[in-house]
Write a protein that holds these residues in place. Structure first.
Motif, PDB file in Angstrom:
ATOM      1  N   VAL A  42       0.836  -1.215   0.000  1.00 28.39           N
ATOM      2  CA  VAL A  42       0.000   0.000   0.000  1.00 28.39           C
ATOM      3  C   VAL A  42       0.867   1.260   0.000  1.00 28.39           C
ATOM      4  CG1 VAL A  42      -1.956  -1.116   1.140  1.00 28.39           C
ATOM      5  CG2 VAL A  42      -0.175  -0.044   2.540  1.00 28.39           C
ATOM      6  N   ILE A  43       2.131   1.121  -0.377  1.00 33.31           N
ATOM      7  CA  ILE A  43       3.058   2.252  -0.313  1.00 33.31           C
ATOM      8  C   ILE A  43       2.604   3.405  -1.203  1.00 33.31           C
ATOM      9  CG2 ILE A  43       4.587   1.442  -2.158  1.00 33.31           C
ATOM     10  CD1 ILE A  43       5.649   3.130   1.143  1.00 33.31           C
ATOM     11  N   VAL A  44       1.975   3.098  -2.333  1.00 35.89           N
ATOM     12  CA  VAL A  44       1.489   4.160  -3.224  1.00 35.89           C
ATOM     13  C   VAL A  44       0.434   5.001  -2.511  1.00 35.89           C
ATOM     14  CG1 VAL A  44       0.270   4.677  -5.372  1.00 35.89           C
ATOM     15  CG2 VAL A  44       1.995   2.873  -5.325  1.00 35.89           C
ATOM     16  N   TRP A  45      -0.481   4.324  -1.791  1.00 29.96           N
ATOM     17  CA  TRP A  45      -1.526   5.041  -1.058  1.00 29.96           C
ATOM     18  C   TRP A  45      -0.940   5.850   0.085  1.00 29.96           C
ATOM     19  CZ3 TRP A  45      -4.473   4.753  -4.763  1.00 29.96           C
ATOM     20  CH2 TRP A  45      -4.880   3.556  -5.361  1.00 29.96           C
ATOM     21  N   LEU A  61      -8.425  11.737   3.346  1.00 31.37           N
ATOM     22  CA  LEU A  61      -9.804  11.653   3.812  1.00 31.37           C
ATOM     23  C   LEU A  61     -10.370  10.251   3.609  1.00 31.37           C
ATOM     24  CD1 LEU A  61     -11.215  15.038   2.456  1.00 31.37           C
ATOM     25  CD2 LEU A  61     -10.935  14.411   4.868  1.00 31.37           C
ATOM     26  N   ILE A  62     -10.040   9.648   2.466  1.00 26.47           N
ATOM     27  CA  ILE A  62     -10.507   8.297   2.155  1.00 26.47           C
ATOM     28  C   ILE A  62      -9.476   7.254   2.549  1.00 26.47           C
ATOM     29  CG2 ILE A  62     -11.145   6.738   0.265  1.00 26.47           C
ATOM     30  CD1 ILE A  62     -12.301   9.140  -1.194  1.00 26.47           C
ATOM     31  N   LEU A  63      -8.205   7.592   2.411  1.00 32.36           N
ATOM     32  CA  LEU A  63      -7.147   6.613   2.640  1.00 32.36           C
ATOM     33  C   LEU A  63      -6.947   6.285   4.112  1.00 32.36           C
ATOM     34  CD1 LEU A  63      -4.477   7.752   0.015  1.00 32.36           C
ATOM     35  CD2 LEU A  63      -5.983   5.761  -0.081  1.00 32.36           C
ATOM     36  N   PHE A  64      -7.188   7.251   5.008  1.00 31.99           N
ATOM     37  CA  PHE A  64      -6.991   6.970   6.430  1.00 31.99           C
ATOM     38  C   PHE A  64      -7.894   5.836   6.912  1.00 31.99           C
ATOM     39  CE2 PHE A  64      -8.141   7.645  10.916  1.00 31.99           C
ATOM     40  CZ  PHE A  64      -6.898   7.435  11.492  1.00 31.99           C
ATOM     41  N   PRO A  65      -9.209   5.873   6.629  1.00 33.29           N
ATOM     42  CA  PRO A  65     -10.051   4.732   7.044  1.00 33.29           C
ATOM     43  C   PRO A  65      -9.611   3.424   6.412  1.00 33.29           C
ATOM     44  CG  PRO A  65     -11.406   6.610   6.428  1.00 33.29           C
ATOM     45  CD  PRO A  65     -10.016   6.942   6.015  1.00 33.29           C
TER      46      PRO A  65
END
Length: 267
Positions: A213-216, A227-231
């Motif tokens: 998930v390094i790209v995210w 906002l979306i990636l933290f959850p």
């Protein structure tokens, strides 16, 4: 292996269906408060100096933002488990003095350990940087040796190696926040120790998950995607951590000797 990274990410997406809106709201509150603290400290640096502003920034993270982050992780963990709480649950660790003090003890204990690891890992680079700086020789009123002018390159190499060593060593504590949130009565130092024990089996699985998930993670530095990636990243972490603790418990059960090693709940 705990579980393939692909399976963890797929399950995280499924668990967030119908819950993403609440997750985004939690992320927005957390990001907003982080930006406020950063902005205030930046403005204060003009009045009180950069060093004082940095110290204030660190203290605010330790006393305000990290407890809030623990509350956000707890909120999302319970959300995807089917427990929908009001947004005020984000401030769970501020709701009672005992909860706040427990969170602070955990945060400071973990911070001190990681700071010591960072100091030891970067010590060679720190020494080389000092030796290659003119100010240290001016303090002692001596001429700077010729060899010292060429130490900047080894210093950079040791800085890189020190950062890598710090990351690889400190990763053993990655389960500590999950265990802390999941076990409200466990001793803080036992939590940190158990993270180190359990992670011996799941260390490379977690690194593999992070790499996948390094790209995210990199996109998160642009703030808005967070906002979306933290959850999403939080749920991935929760799934992996729950499986890691479950695997440890299964190993303990396989020895059929509950007195030899303690059993830890991941509920």
């Amino acid at each position: 292996m705990v579980a393939p990274a692909v399976a963890i990410k797929s399950n995280a997406q499924k668990m967030l269906k119908g819950n993403m809106q609440n997750g985004v709201i939690v992320s927005a509150v957390l990001i907003a408060l982080c930006l406020i603290v950063t902005t205030v400290c930046s403005l204060l640096s003009v009045a009180v100096g950069e060093t004082a502003a940095i110290i204030l920034d660190v203290l605010l993270w330790l006393t305000l933002l990290f407890p809030l982050l623990l509350g956000a992780i707890r909120y999302i963990k319970r959300l995807v488990s089917g427990i929908k709480e009001p947004l005020s649950a984000l401030f769970y660790y501020f709701s009672k003095k005992s909860l706040y003090l427990r969170a602070e003890l955990f945060i400071w204990s973990l911070s001190v350990r990681t700071a010591i690891i960072a100091l030891v890992s970067l010590l060679p680079a720190i020494i080389l940087n000092i030796m290659s700086s003119e100010w240290i020789y001016r303090i002692f009123s001596i001429d700077m040796p010729l060899f010292a002018t060429n130490l900047w390159m080894p210093a950079k190499v040791f800085t890189f190696l020190g950062v890598v060593a710090f990351v690889l060593i400190s990763v053993k504590y990655y389960l500590a926040p999950f265990i802390f949130i999941s076990n409200s009565a466990m001793d803080i130092f036992e939590i940190i120790n158990m993270s180190s024990v359990i992670s011996k089996r799941t260390y490379f699985d977690f690194i593999s998950l992070v790499i996948s998930v390094i790209v995210w993670i990199l996109l998160s530095f642009f703030i808005i995607p967070l906002l979306i990636l933290f959850p999403y990243l939080t749920v991935c972490y929760m799934i992996h951590s729950a499986l890691a603790v479950e695997q440890y418990n299964n190993v303990v059960d396989s020895f059929n000797d509950k007195n030899a090693a303690p059993f830890y709940s991941a509920d």
